[in-house]
Design a protein around this motif. Sequence first.
Motif, PDB file in Angstrom:
ATOM      1  N   SER A 192      -0.578   6.268  -7.680  1.00 53.99           N
ATOM      2  CA  SER A 192      -1.561   7.328  -7.095  1.00 53.99           C
ATOM      3  C   SER A 192      -1.040   8.950  -7.517  1.00 53.99           C
ATOM      4  O   SER A 192      -1.710   9.595  -7.998  1.00 53.99           O
TER       5      SER A 192
ATOM      6  N   LEU B 142       0.816  -1.352   0.021  1.00 59.11           N
ATOM      7  CA  LEU B 142       0.086  -0.023  -0.080  1.00 59.11           C
ATOM      8  C   LEU B 142       0.699   1.354  -0.042  1.00 59.11           C
ATOM      9  O   LEU B 142       0.552   2.372  -0.596  1.00 59.11           O
ATOM     10  N   LYS B 143       1.808   1.156   0.595  1.00 58.55           N
ATOM     11  CA  LYS B 143       3.082   2.443   0.698  1.00 58.55           C
ATOM     12  C   LYS B 143       3.514   2.552  -0.809  1.00 58.55           C
ATOM     13  O   LYS B 143       3.574   3.674  -1.247  1.00 58.55           O
TER      14      LYS B 143
ATOM     15  N   GLU C  73       0.992   4.062  -2.777  1.00 64.91           N
ATOM     16  CA  GLU C  73       0.648   5.457  -2.610  1.00 64.91           C
ATOM     17  C   GLU C  73       1.616   6.308  -3.285  1.00 64.91           C
ATOM     18  O   GLU C  73       1.144   7.440  -3.516  1.00 64.91           O
ATOM     19  N   ARG C  74       2.815   5.965  -3.404  1.00 64.02           N
ATOM     20  CA  ARG C  74       3.899   6.704  -3.721  1.00 64.02           C
ATOM     21  C   ARG C  74       4.044   6.775  -5.100  1.00 64.02           C
ATOM     22  O   ARG C  74       4.718   7.628  -5.672  1.00 64.02           O
TER      23      ARG C  74
ATOM     24  N   ARG D 164       4.344  10.606   3.795  1.00 62.26           N
ATOM     25  CA  ARG D 164       4.741   9.360   2.946  1.00 62.26           C
ATOM     26  C   ARG D 164       5.655   8.718   3.774  1.00 62.26           C
ATOM     27  O   ARG D 164       6.122   7.371   2.987  1.00 62.26           O
TER      28      ARG D 164
END
Length: 85
Positions: A51, A43-44, A47-48, A84
């Motif tokens: 997204s 998920l990290k 996200e980075r 983040r």
Amino acid sequence: MLATAMPAATAAGLAAAADAITEGEAPQLPRVRNPDFDEPGYLKVIERKPSVLFAAAMWLGALLAAPARLRAGAGLRLPDRRQRA
């Protein structure tokens, strides 16, 4: 040549997106082909990278479609880097 034709705010937004995507790539490299890659780590990564890429693409599309009077203050807003990390 493209960079000289675009407004500074647009160039800055694209640079910020490229920077965020690059930052997301570094933690992912050691996890390539790692079967123990857990969901929070995944998920990290998304996200980075994806997204931010999608956000930049939508921002550019909106910027290009907007009337010139609305483009002046339209900056790309990415999540705070400290969140983040």
